[in-house]
Design a protein around this motif. Structure first.
Motif, short mmCIF file in Angstrom:
data_model
loop_
_atom_site.label_atom_id
_atom_site.label_comp_id
_atom_site.label_asym_id
_atom_site.label_seq_id
_atom_site.Cartn_x
_atom_site.Cartn_y
_atom_site.Cartn_z
N ILE A 176 -12.78 -6.22 -4.96
CA ILE A 176 -13.35 -7.57 -4.95
C ILE A 176 -12.27 -8.54 -4.51
CG2 ILE A 176 -12.87 -7.83 -7.44
CD1 ILE A 176 -15.34 -9.64 -7.62
N LEU B 183 -16.86 -6.47 -2.44
CA LEU B 183 -17.51 -7.75 -2.73
C LEU B 183 -16.56 -8.88 -2.40
CD1 LEU B 183 -19.80 -9.36 -4.13
CD2 LEU B 183 -18.74 -8.80 -6.30
N MET C 66 -11.39 -12.53 -4.55
CA MET C 66 -11.83 -13.74 -5.20
C MET C 66 -11.85 -14.92 -4.22
SD MET C 66 -12.56 -12.51 -8.08
CE MET C 66 -12.92 -14.02 -8.97
N GLN D 135 -10.98 -0.30 -5.72
CA GLN D 135 -11.16 -0.91 -7.04
C GLN D 135 -10.10 -1.96 -7.35
OE1 GLN D 135 -14.24 0.39 -7.60
NE2 GLN D 135 -13.90 1.47 -9.50
N THR D 136 -9.60 -2.61 -6.33
CA THR D 136 -8.61 -3.68 -6.54
C THR D 136 -9.32 -5.02 -6.74
OG1 THR D 136 -7.01 -2.49 -5.18
CG2 THR D 136 -6.66 -4.86 -5.42
N LYS D 137 -8.73 -5.86 -7.55
CA LYS D 137 -9.24 -7.22 -7.73
C LYS D 137 -8.19 -8.19 -7.20
CE LYS D 137 -10.79 -10.33 -11.45
NZ LYS D 137 -11.08 -10.39 -12.91
N GLY E 213 -15.05 -0.56 -3.46
CA GLY E 213 -15.20 -1.15 -4.79
C GLY E 213 -14.28 -2.32 -5.07
#
Lengths: 235, 235, 235
Positions: free
Chosen positions: A169, A141, A171, A185-187, A167
């Motif tokens: 994202i 995303l 920012m 799954q990292t942000k 997975g």
């Protein structure tokens, strides 16, 4: 072959050997290159709210799978592949050999370099720039609004040959340097512009170098940058 | 009833009382069992790139909801249920009473035992084996490539009666033992093969036994293994 | 204009200036308000398993984008906007000016107040109540079953003017107070009923007040509650 149930606007231009599947709709001012296959139930350049004067172009030898929606004003190079129900919104520009997987969504005005690949269910907000040979894996995303909801858009940029794994994202306003790896799954909450970074965690931090990841089946070779494993592809 | 706008290949075989909805396409060498309902705008066995000689079979009493795409070479037992826009790709094998929720995607060659249920937006990479009575809840992601992008596929296996709760991801090559519970938003990075494990966290670790979770409305009874709560179902 | 390929049940009522796109299906007992546009390949009130006697209503001046499925028994106020392939299941009630983004799914019996907006790929389990001016951003997931799989449903409630940012999950039975902010990728495991909370983390905890977040481009102004930035909208 043009299926008899397909609806082709008279002001569209279909190349040699183009196939259009059943129940698909080709709108006005759409140009489709030679040898491209549009499967069933697609809409290209036909959405309500799109100015009729806008021109849309899909390059040659592309495969547009069933249920794909491509808005007016999209321009794609040759050899585009879309999965089922992919959505590419107005004004997006795609290089050659791009791939937009099933259920993936490109919001308006996205810029994709050559050979950018999006796996399934990737969602990209408006105002994104992905350089050549970038891969985004399933459920990635990319966001763009620092104060949702607002009218402010901060561009997300991923430089060439980087991969964003499943997975993750990114920012608003984040830049990822070239030939980097963002683990699953990292942000990613800030930019990492150095070449060849290995990023992971929530929030993302540098975990080393991308080349620290070895190939699963040959631990003496680095897995990244990925393009080095495919010498016949890449720039 | 076959809707007059449906496109049925002459080399398909429809059972007794089959319904095919409007704008659906049934390809060659497709067999659909008695009493199955295919809603509107589905494609079964009709995708470009599928060898025409491949045979496809959907068991009896199934409900294929609108927008579903089932590739050539898929074989499903009776009582299959799909949600809208589900995608089941080439060569997947499904037992009886399986369910593939709206927006879910099964990549090619997946193996699903009897009564496997996928809720909405589940994504399963190629090379997955789900034993009987496994449930995957919304947004669960099963990956398979240890070095994306590569050609290596590591099989993910979930043994019987296990549940993977919403938003979890299973990394390539992971095995989950039988009658286990993976809590929501878990990232499973290695195998847990013991029966009845309770797994959670990023990365996943054992948090105890599945039977430690009590029923919400009856704290004296364990909620898992779930099949013990449905004695009339299960094996 | 009603496209000649659209299938309109004789027991439906279309208002003045309604447009129905190609290959769309309008079922029995469906009422569509004046000036509403239904794009191509939509189904409204036409799903198998819906009682024929159930009535469905879409308010005036709505835009229903291609591939949207609206079940029988849904009632929406005027100015509804849906994205492509949105799914709104049986018995859901939507106020006016709601928006359900591309790929989003509302399970049965959902209640949405006026001006509720769901971005892309939002998934809402049955038994959810979203008050007016609530926004859910991309990939937000609202669950409802405390012991999946079970028949127990715990209602999720989000009070007015709250925003749930991208990728967050709300667990069954959770309530979010009014004018609150749930940061991206949060896992909310219990209720936070105070007005104006700022929530984040896995599991979610209070990180302060929503008004602590300043506008990106004007650090002297709070970004939340968001409705204060749009004085012409909101209640």
């Amino acid at each position: 072959m043009i299926h008899p149930t397909a609806i082709i606007h008279k002001d569209s231009v279909l190349g040699f050997d183009v196939e259009i599947g059943a129940f698909s709709i080709i709108g006005p001012n759409v140009k489709i290159g030679d040898g491209t296959i549009v499967e069933e139930r697609c809409s290209i350049g036909a959405n309500s709210g799109t100015a009729l004067a806008v021109s849309t172009s899909i390059g040659s030898q592309s495969v547009i799978r069933s249920g794909t929606v491509i808005y007016g004003g999209v321009v794609s190079g040759p050899l585009l592949q879309t999965g089922h129900n992919a959505i590419i919104r107005e004004g997006s520009r795609l290089g050659e050999q791009c791939s937009v997987g099933s259920g993936s969504q490109l919001q308006g005005g996205s810029l994709l370099g050559d050979r950018v690949r999006l796996h399934s269910n990737v969602h990209i907000g408006a105002g994104v720039r992905l350089e050549e040979d970038v891969w985004l894996f399933s459920n990635v995303l990319l966001t763009n609004d620092p104060n949702p909801p607002s009218e402010t858009i901060l561009e997300v940029v991923v430089h060439r040959e980087s991969v964003i794994l499943a997975g993750s994202i990114l920012m608003p306003g984040v830049t990822i340097g070239p030939r980097s790896v963002v683990l699953p799954q990292t942000k990613v909450t800030r930019s990492f512009e150095t070449e060849g970074e290995l990023l992971g965690g929530v929030p993302a931090r540098s975990l080393g170098r991308a080349e620290d990841i070895k190939l699963y089946d040959n631990r003496s070779k680095p897995a990244y940058p990925w393009a080095d494993r495919f010498p016949s592809e890449g720039t």
